[in-house]
Design an enzyme around this catalytic site. Structure first.
Site, PDB file in Angstrom:
ATOM      1  N   HIS A 215       0.829  -1.206   0.000  1.00  0.00           N
ATOM      2  CA  HIS A 215       0.000   0.000   0.000  1.00  0.00           C
ATOM      3  C   HIS A 215       0.865   1.257   0.000  1.00  0.00           C
ATOM      4  O   HIS A 215       2.090   1.194   0.139  1.00  0.00           O
ATOM      5  CB  HIS A 215      -0.971  -0.001   1.187  1.00  0.00           C
ATOM      6  CG  HIS A 215      -0.321  -0.067   2.539  1.00  0.00           C
ATOM      7  ND1 HIS A 215       0.346   0.991   3.125  1.00  0.00           N
ATOM      8  CD2 HIS A 215      -0.263  -1.083   3.450  1.00  0.00           C
ATOM      9  CE1 HIS A 215       0.784   0.646   4.314  1.00  0.00           C
ATOM     10  NE2 HIS A 215       0.439  -0.622   4.534  1.00  0.00           N
ATOM     11  N   CYS A 231       3.278  -5.127   6.526  1.00  0.00           N
ATOM     12  CA  CYS A 231       2.887  -4.721   5.178  1.00  0.00           C
ATOM     13  C   CYS A 231       4.065  -4.086   4.439  1.00  0.00           C
ATOM     14  O   CYS A 231       5.085  -3.736   5.036  1.00  0.00           O
ATOM     15  CB  CYS A 231       1.720  -3.741   5.237  1.00  0.00           C
ATOM     16  SG  CYS A 231       0.121  -4.516   5.613  1.00  0.00           S
TER      17      CYS A 231
END
Length: 256
Positions: A215, A231
């Site tokens: 992301h 992440c």
């Protein structure tokens, strides 16, 4: 599945049907007017074969509630609906298929978006629609870099932030299982998140089990460092390019 994805899938389906009509189900003339012989493909019923290559893969979009089994008709591993917990289409990554005597797929071996990481199972082919994918993503943790390939050609290379030593990014072979647009493009996920079928190896109590995504970020200083909860963060401009091209079903390899 968004409008653009439905259009792409429709085009791919037409292409496949045309190819089958031209190759597998054609006719051959034998010198007598009107005489034709239908060529029928035969396979050993129950035979299995892998699917996918370095330049292409298949996504399985769930079109009716289904279940994944340890082997065709065996022990049930998990159930899946048409939509996932985030309200987007449920997509599985196709790894192989089992054929009937007419060479038609009856079961598909798929990568599953569940714990433990790397889980696979078999779903009924009639419960999904297959879509051809020509992109793949690699994440190199030692280089802290994300690369996107299309038809085997490198189209994006971006520096990245990865998981810290306490909350590492899991290595393995996964696939893009969802693509999400945050409500706040200036928030911690930036303008978008490309979810993958991996989970944090340590944050098991997090919402939805601690899923991993690639992301954007509102902390650009973090890029190039091991600071995330698992992440993978990339600069927002790179995330927009990745989001536009890495459709659900895209294979993702995370390596040290």
């Amino acid at each position: 599945m968004g409008k653009s994805e439905r259009v792409r899938f429709g085009i791919g389906l037409v292409t496949v049907l045309l190819a089958v009509a031209g190759c597998g189900g054609g006719t051959r003339e034998h010198g007598v007017a009107g005489a034709q012989k239908t060529i029928v493909k035969r396979c050993a019923a129950g035979s299995q074969r892998p699917l996918g290559s370095a330049v292409s893969a298949w996504a399985a979009v769930v079109i009716r509630p289904t279940a994944a089994y340890g082997e065709p008709g065996g022990r049930r591993l998990a159930r899946f609906g048409v939509l996932n917990v985030n309200g987007v289409p449920m997509v599985l990554g196709v790894l192989g298929e089992e054929l009937d005597g007419r060479c038609r797929a009856t079961w598909l071996r798929v990568a599953l978006p569940i714990r433990p990481n790397g889980s696979t199972g078999w779903v009924r082919a009639s419960d999904v629609q297959r879509r051809l994918v020509r992109t793949r993503v690699t994440v190199d943790l030692s280089e802290k870099r994300v690369r996107l390939y299309r038809r085997g050609r490198l189209v994006l290379s971006s520096p990245a932030a990865i998981g810290s030593n306490a909350t590492p990014t899991p290595v393995g072979r996964y696939y893009v299982n969802q693509r999400l647009i945050p409500g706040d493009p200036n928030g911690p996920f930036g303008p978008g998140a490309v979810g993958i079928s991996a989970f944090s190896p340590v944050l098991t109590g997090w919402a939805q089990g601690g899923p991993i995504a690639i992301h954007g970020t509102n902390e650009p200083w973090s890029i190039g460092h091991a600071v995330s909860n698992g992440c993978i963060r990339i600069p927002n401009p790179a995330l927009r390019r990745l989001f536009a091209q890495a459709l659900a079903g895209t294979p993702v390899v995370i390596r040290r």
